[in-house]
Design a protein around this motif. Structure first.
Motif, PDB file in Angstrom:
ATOM      1  N   LEU A 132      35.521  55.184  41.610  1.00 28.16           N
ATOM      2  CA  LEU A 132      35.481  53.686  41.111  1.00 28.16           C
ATOM      3  C   LEU A 132      35.496  52.834  42.452  1.00 28.16           C
ATOM      4  O   LEU A 132      35.249  51.476  42.180  1.00 28.16           O
ATOM      5  N   GLY A 133      35.977  53.095  43.438  1.00 29.12           N
ATOM      6  CA  GLY A 133      36.456  52.321  44.483  1.00 29.12           C
ATOM      7  C   GLY A 133      37.645  51.458  44.464  1.00 29.12           C
ATOM      8  O   GLY A 133      37.638  50.293  44.766  1.00 29.12           O
ATOM      9  N   ALA A 134      38.490  52.146  43.389  1.00 29.92           N
ATOM     10  CA  ALA A 134      39.728  51.180  43.245  1.00 29.92           C
ATOM     11  C   ALA A 134      40.961  51.913  42.616  1.00 29.92           C
ATOM     12  O   ALA A 134      40.726  53.030  42.642  1.00 29.92           O
ATOM     13  N   THR A 135      41.919  51.422  42.393  1.00 29.64           N
ATOM     14  CA  THR A 135      43.179  52.028  42.057  1.00 29.64           C
ATOM     15  C   THR A 135      43.341  51.710  40.467  1.00 29.64           C
ATOM     16  O   THR A 135      43.310  50.608  40.125  1.00 29.64           O
ATOM     17  N   ARG A 153      43.776  45.904  48.194  1.00 31.45           N
ATOM     18  CA  ARG A 153      43.850  46.912  47.097  1.00 31.45           C
ATOM     19  C   ARG A 153      42.699  46.243  45.846  1.00 31.45           C
ATOM     20  O   ARG A 153      43.338  44.947  45.592  1.00 31.45           O
ATOM     21  N   ILE A 154      42.129  46.619  45.425  1.00 30.87           N
ATOM     22  CA  ILE A 154      41.318  46.419  44.375  1.00 30.87           C
ATOM     23  C   ILE A 154      41.939  47.432  43.001  1.00 30.87           C
ATOM     24  O   ILE A 154      41.914  48.619  43.055  1.00 30.87           O
ATOM     25  N   SER A 165      31.494  50.630  30.840  1.00 29.76           N
ATOM     26  CA  SER A 165      30.604  51.579  31.437  1.00 29.76           C
ATOM     27  C   SER A 165      30.792  51.487  33.040  1.00 29.76           C
ATOM     28  O   SER A 165      31.356  50.731  33.514  1.00 29.76           O
ATOM     29  N   ASP A 166      30.399  52.711  33.525  1.00 34.54           N
ATOM     30  CA  ASP A 166      30.506  52.866  35.007  1.00 34.54           C
ATOM     31  C   ASP A 166      29.555  51.717  35.711  1.00 34.54           C
ATOM     32  O   ASP A 166      30.310  51.161  36.757  1.00 34.54           O
ATOM     33  N   ALA A 167      28.531  51.138  35.117  1.00 32.82           N
ATOM     34  CA  ALA A 167      27.745  50.026  35.893  1.00 32.82           C
ATOM     35  C   ALA A 167      28.583  48.760  35.692  1.00 32.82           C
ATOM     36  O   ALA A 167      28.764  47.932  36.605  1.00 32.82           O
ATOM     37  N   GLN A 168      29.374  48.800  34.478  1.00 30.44           N
ATOM     38  CA  GLN A 168      30.065  47.270  34.401  1.00 30.44           C
ATOM     39  C   GLN A 168      31.351  47.222  35.239  1.00 30.44           C
ATOM     40  O   GLN A 168      31.751  46.230  35.792  1.00 30.44           O
ATOM     41  N   ILE A 169      31.919  48.608  35.435  1.00 34.26           N
ATOM     42  CA  ILE A 169      33.230  48.566  36.177  1.00 34.26           C
ATOM     43  C   ILE A 169      32.767  48.331  37.690  1.00 34.26           C
ATOM     44  O   ILE A 169      33.559  47.630  38.594  1.00 34.26           O
ATOM     45  N   ALA A 171      30.347  46.243  38.681  1.00 30.45           N
ATOM     46  CA  ALA A 171      30.056  44.945  38.883  1.00 30.45           C
ATOM     47  C   ALA A 171      31.295  44.230  39.031  1.00 30.45           C
ATOM     48  O   ALA A 171      31.494  43.152  39.919  1.00 30.45           O
ATOM     49  N   VAL A 172      32.325  44.691  38.418  1.00 31.99           N
ATOM     50  CA  VAL A 172      33.799  44.087  38.220  1.00 31.99           C
ATOM     51  C   VAL A 172      34.538  44.248  39.765  1.00 31.99           C
ATOM     52  O   VAL A 172      34.699  43.306  40.172  1.00 31.99           O
ATOM     53  N   VAL A 173      34.229  45.467  40.045  1.00 30.75           N
ATOM     54  CA  VAL A 173      34.715  45.692  41.602  1.00 30.75           C
ATOM     55  C   VAL A 173      34.220  45.026  42.655  1.00 30.75           C
ATOM     56  O   VAL A 173      34.873  44.651  43.678  1.00 30.75           O
ATOM     57  N   GLU A 174      32.798  44.978  42.555  1.00 29.64           N
ATOM     58  CA  GLU A 174      32.088  44.119  43.614  1.00 29.64           C
ATOM     59  C   GLU A 174      32.481  42.796  43.506  1.00 29.64           C
ATOM     60  O   GLU A 174      32.705  42.175  44.520  1.00 29.64           O
ATOM     61  N   HIS A 175      32.843  42.039  42.106  1.00 32.83           N
ATOM     62  CA  HIS A 175      33.465  40.774  42.138  1.00 32.83           C
ATOM     63  C   HIS A 175      34.494  40.488  43.022  1.00 32.83           C
ATOM     64  O   HIS A 175      35.044  39.738  43.973  1.00 32.83           O
ATOM     65  N   GLU A 176      35.518  41.703  42.875  1.00 40.10           N
ATOM     66  CA  GLU A 176      36.838  41.541  43.937  1.00 40.10           C
ATOM     67  C   GLU A 176      36.489  41.975  44.976  1.00 40.10           C
ATOM     68  O   GLU A 176      37.260  41.291  45.859  1.00 40.10           O
ATOM     69  N   ARG A 177      35.711  42.687  45.405  1.00 42.15           N
ATOM     70  CA  ARG A 177      35.341  42.865  46.893  1.00 42.15           C
ATOM     71  C   ARG A 177      35.040  41.419  47.649  1.00 42.15           C
ATOM     72  O   ARG A 177      35.134  41.295  48.844  1.00 42.15           O
ATOM     73  N   VAL A 178      34.102  40.612  47.046  1.00 45.49           N
ATOM     74  CA  VAL A 178      33.586  39.231  47.431  1.00 45.49           C
ATOM     75  C   VAL A 178      35.067  38.585  47.589  1.00 45.49           C
ATOM     76  O   VAL A 178      35.017  37.876  48.649  1.00 45.49           O
ATOM     77  N   HIS A 179      36.012  38.568  46.663  1.00 46.58           N
ATOM     78  CA  HIS A 179      37.342  37.962  47.025  1.00 46.58           C
ATOM     79  C   HIS A 179      37.825  38.091  48.232  1.00 46.58           C
ATOM     80  O   HIS A 179      38.277  37.664  49.127  1.00 46.58           O
ATOM     81  N   VAL A 180      37.953  39.827  48.154  1.00 47.67           N
ATOM     82  CA  VAL A 180      38.589  40.283  49.728  1.00 47.67           C
ATOM     83  C   VAL A 180      37.765  39.948  51.017  1.00 47.67           C
ATOM     84  O   VAL A 180      38.388  39.443  51.912  1.00 47.67           O
TER      85      VAL A 180
END
Length: 300
Positions: A132-135, A153-154, A165-169, A171-180
């Motif tokens: 997932l690339g997240a905790t 940390r995400i 779903s994996d695709a939805q997660i 997308a959410v993780v990518e949203h947080e990556r943009v913040h970081v």
């Protein structure tokens, strides 16, 4: 000629009228990064203007001193002490940037302390997921957020993993990556410091409210560059009920989700490149405007 009256008039226009113009326009939500730049340019222009106005009030023999004397005489108040006025205005002119720096440092350090404390908790109870690339944090409520700054940390809750779903997660993780990647926590600290220093001024109130929303929209746009619109929209809809996140964190859910969903689902309308260029140029020049008001060309 003393420029204090003109500077105070300009500050009133920027502090009261400019926010109304910004809020009436539809373009800020179509270009959130540019809109955030304009809000910060207005804030910088207002701050510089207040400092310069205070300095001009301290100028000996200024016309404004005569106005103060006349007002005092009409009210039965003794004439103002010129030296006292000069000292006070110089202190105000120095206090404005000093207050900004102090408030910025306070909000930054406070958020950093909260994030450090939360990272220590995650080290004990979180489960790093390379997939997932997240905790992953055991929590029934579907939520996702990031802890920006050093050791970013995400975090995704187990409730979100079970619901999305994996695709939805992704997308959410990518949203947080943009913040970081965008260091949005620094921009939030700057907006909050301005809102605190000039509490009660409409511009300060709107900067404190609009910047967080615009940064979330910017993160949405970053996720949409990588993932399909439908994937992000459904993930945001499922995350709309996300609860509060730790202090210092930036969340994909929260109370702004409904506004952001309407924005994403609205018919696509792009701002014209010429309009963007004009607005961007204005944002660059805006902090310099008080200098032109204080010292107009040809009147040096």
């Amino acid at each position: 000629m003393n420029a204090a009256p003109a500077l105070l008039g300009y500050a009133a226009a920027v502090g009261v009228l400019a926010p109304r113009v910004m809020l009436r326009g539809g373009w800020p939500h179509r270009a959130p990064v540019l809109a955030a730049a304009v809000w910060f340019a207005l804030a910088a222009s207002f701050s510089v203007c207040v400092s310069l106005a205070a300095l001009h009030l301290a100028t000996p023999g200024a016309h404004l001193h005569g106005i103060l004397y006349s007002c005092g005489a009409a009210l039965g108040v003794g004439p103002p002490d010129a030296d006292a006025v000069r000292r006070l205005t110089v202190v105000v002119s120095v206090a404005v940037p000093a207050a900004h720096a102090a408030a910025f440092a306070y909000h930054l350090l406070r958020a950093r302390t909260a994030r450090t404390r939360h990272r220590k908790i995650l080290d004990k109870v979180g489960r790093p997921s390379a997939r997932l690339g997240a905790t992953v944090l055991d929590h029934a409520t579907p939520t996702a957020y990031c802890l920006p700054g050093h050791g970013a940390r995400i975090v995704v809750s187990s409730g979100a993993v079970a619901l999305l779903s994996d695709a939805q997660i992704a997308a959410v993780v990518e949203h947080e990556r943009v913040h970081v990647a965008g260091r949005h926590h620094l921009l939030l600290a700057a907006a909050r410091s301005f809102a605190v220093v000039f509490r009660g001024v409409p511009l300060a109130r709107q900067v404190g409210e609009q910047i967080p929303l615009l940064l979330e929209m910017a993160a949405d746009d970053g996720a949409l560059h990588v993932h399909p619109q439908q994937t992000l929209v459904t993930a945001m809809f499922e995350m709309a009920s996300a609860g509060t996140v730790p202090k210092g964190a930036l969340s994909a859910g929260g109370r702004t989700v409904h506004v952001r969903l309407r924005r994403i689902l609205a018919p696509a309308r792009r701002t014209h490149p010429a309009f963007r260029a004009v607005v961007a140029g204005s944002a660059i020049l805006m902090p310099l405007m008080p200098l032109l008001v204080a010292c107009p060309p040809g009147l040096a």
